[in-house]
Design an enzyme around this catalytic site. Sequence first.
Site, PDB file in Angstrom:
ATOM      1  N   HIS A   1      -9.282   6.727   2.551  1.00 35.54           N
ATOM      2  CA  HIS A   1      -9.813   7.045   3.888  1.00 35.54           C
ATOM      3  C   HIS A   1     -11.096   7.870   3.841  1.00 35.54           C
ATOM      4  CE1 HIS A   1      -6.600   5.112   6.001  1.00 35.54           C
ATOM      5  NE2 HIS A   1      -5.676   5.863   5.484  1.00 35.54           N
TER       6      HIS A   1
ATOM      7  N   ARG B   1     -13.776  -5.236   2.396  1.00 34.96           N
ATOM      8  CA  ARG B   1     -12.696  -4.880   3.326  1.00 34.96           C
ATOM      9  C   ARG B   1     -12.980  -5.243   4.787  1.00 34.96           C
ATOM     10  NH1 ARG B   1      -8.215  -4.166   3.992  1.00 34.96           N
ATOM     11  NH2 ARG B   1      -7.985  -2.072   4.808  1.00 34.96           N
TER      12      ARG B   1
ATOM     13  N   ASP C   1      -5.199   3.910  -0.148  1.00 35.08           N
ATOM     14  CA  ASP C   1      -6.360   4.111   0.726  1.00 35.08           C
ATOM     15  C   ASP C   1      -6.770   5.580   0.706  1.00 35.08           C
ATOM     16  OD1 ASP C   1      -8.265   4.010   2.712  1.00 35.08           O
ATOM     17  OD2 ASP C   1      -7.027   2.868   4.119  1.00 35.08           O
TER      18      ASP C   1
ATOM     19  N   TRP D   1     -13.710  11.486   7.364  1.00 38.37           N
ATOM     20  CA  TRP D   1     -12.689  10.472   7.603  1.00 38.37           C
ATOM     21  C   TRP D   1     -12.592   9.671   6.341  1.00 38.37           C
ATOM     22  CZ3 TRP D   1      -8.635   8.284   8.744  1.00 38.37           C
ATOM     23  CH2 TRP D   1      -8.116   8.276  10.048  1.00 38.37           C
TER      24      TRP D   1
ATOM     25  N   GLU E   1      -4.651  -7.732   4.419  1.00 39.96           N
ATOM     26  CA  GLU E   1      -3.827  -6.632   4.950  1.00 39.96           C
ATOM     27  C   GLU E   1      -3.065  -7.149   6.167  1.00 39.96           C
ATOM     28  OE1 GLU E   1      -6.112  -3.347   6.455  1.00 39.96           O
ATOM     29  OE2 GLU E   1      -4.419  -1.977   6.389  1.00 39.96           O
TER      30      GLU E   1
ATOM     31  N   GLU F   1     -14.143  -1.397   5.621  1.00 34.27           N
ATOM     32  CA  GLU F   1     -13.538  -1.619   6.942  1.00 34.27           C
ATOM     33  C   GLU F   1     -14.403  -1.050   8.064  1.00 34.27           C
ATOM     34  OE1 GLU F   1      -9.713   0.312   6.255  1.00 34.27           O
ATOM     35  OE2 GLU F   1     -10.260   1.846   7.700  1.00 34.27           O
TER      36      GLU F   1
ATOM     37  N   TYR G   1      -2.945  11.281   7.961  1.00 32.14           N
ATOM     38  CA  TYR G   1      -3.142   9.954   8.522  1.00 32.14           C
ATOM     39  C   TYR G   1      -2.561   8.902   7.578  1.00 32.14           C
ATOM     40  CZ  TYR G   1      -5.424   5.968  10.612  1.00 32.14           C
ATOM     41  OH  TYR G   1      -5.668   4.768  11.228  1.00 32.14           O
TER      42      TYR G   1
ATOM     43  N   ARG H   1       0.855  -1.187   0.000  1.00 34.13           N
ATOM     44  CA  ARG H   1       0.000   0.000   0.000  1.00 34.13           C
ATOM     45  C   ARG H   1       0.891   1.237   0.000  1.00 34.13           C
ATOM     46  NH1 ARG H   1      -4.199   2.073   4.720  1.00 34.13           N
ATOM     47  NH2 ARG H   1      -2.401   3.285   5.383  1.00 34.13           N
TER      48      ARG H   1
ATOM     49  N   GLU I   1      -8.976   2.133  -2.172  1.00 35.76           N
ATOM     50  CA  GLU I   1      -9.806   1.777  -1.007  1.00 35.76           C
ATOM     51  C   GLU I   1     -10.545   2.993  -0.453  1.00 35.76           C
ATOM     52  OE1 GLU I   1      -7.343   0.142   2.062  1.00 35.76           O
ATOM     53  OE2 GLU I   1      -8.827   0.564   3.621  1.00 35.76           O
TER      54      GLU I   1
END
Length: 412
Positions: free
Chosen positions: A222, A293, A220, A412, A349, A272, A159, A147, A246
């Site tokens: 996020h 995920r 990602d 987020w 992951e 996720e 982040y 990643r 992602e």
Amino acid sequence: MKIDKAEVIVTSPDRNFVTLKLTTDDGLTGLGDATLNGRELAVVAYLTEHVVPLLIGLDAHRIEDTWQFLYRSAYWRRGPVTMAAIAAVDVALWDIKAKAAGMPLYQLLGGASRTGLLAYGHASGKSNNELFDSVREHQEKGFQAIRIQAGVPGLKSIYGIASNATFKGNDGVRYDHEPAQRGAYPAEEDWDTRSYLRHVPTVFEAVRNEFGSELPLLHDGHHRMTPIQAAQLGKSLEPFDLFWLEDCTPAENPEALRLVRQHTTTPLAIGEVFNSIWDYQQIIREQLIDYVRSAVTHTGGITHLKKVLEYASQYQIKSGMHGPTDISPVGMAAAMHLGLAIHNFGIQEYMQHGEKTNRVFEQSYTWDNGMLHPGDQPGLGVELNQDEAGKYPYEKAYLPYNRLSDGTVHDW
Ligand code: KDG
Ligand code: MG
């Protein structure tokens, strides 16, 4: 075989973990991960106050029935706290059943469908040079899929990117950027989507030039983009052949992915923060994603996530189970047994826990040449060293959050 004892154990070796330990009247024990990053004690209370009293005396073999009982009898269904609590009970019961059978858990789930699980690690850097070093370190550790997260010019800390504003690994060298930061208030980070969208394709171009076209690369988002921004990013990353993009848009709005899909062939992964099959109903049926995920830990355990993945398999959608350090080794082992057994495994992951965590959770899963394997011990193959766990009491910790330059709280 009846459940005789249920203990909720909180420990914070490198970060907070919540573990449910069930003991049966014939002395078998099972573990379940109930860690919900930054909201750990909510699950502790849910388990201790509302679930543990119901478990004592239940037949430990009745996994599906216990799942349905906990889910339906509560009246209040779904949600991360409920589903993490149910997941912990579910996984602990699978651990016990597999120990009673004298088999590694994957055998009870249908046996191995492959010899090992391809895993991806997290490379990051504020500059391209730092990022390249991080990619090389991961390759040296054996990772065959990586990643890529990069700093964005003009933004102080982001982040997922190593930065001295966040957390240094407990050995002072290893950098572990995902933990909720220990402290009484969430750290604030800055964000600017336009700068991000301009910068990310240049990073992937540089990484492809440096490391070639073979290496599977992931990214990602996020949840920070609007649908049209996500579509733009997916399109601009197409030349760099990502394994997946992602969480490109906020998870609450599955419809957003339809628009993204119309504009890009970059594969999409999401889930996720999902916790039930109903979160996936539309996006699987409409084939709006390529990878699921969810973690076993946050999606009602093996019993429920297996149903999600079986549904996904009808549409050639594969697993990409969440595996940051806030999934405990118990949750990681559960993911590995499930991933080994299902047909539609995609990738796992794997962030690798720190040494203290590894002393608290004694593991028999293996990492070899970029591949994980849950091992062949009966059950999950993870045991909790309670003496070690007792050395590390809970510490308040929060994930960071972000604001735009005008002070607006961003997604987020
Ligand atoms: O608890 C939240 C983290 O685990 C999450 O932000 C990490 O996005 C993440 C990932 O893909 O591992
Ligand atoms: Mg993520």
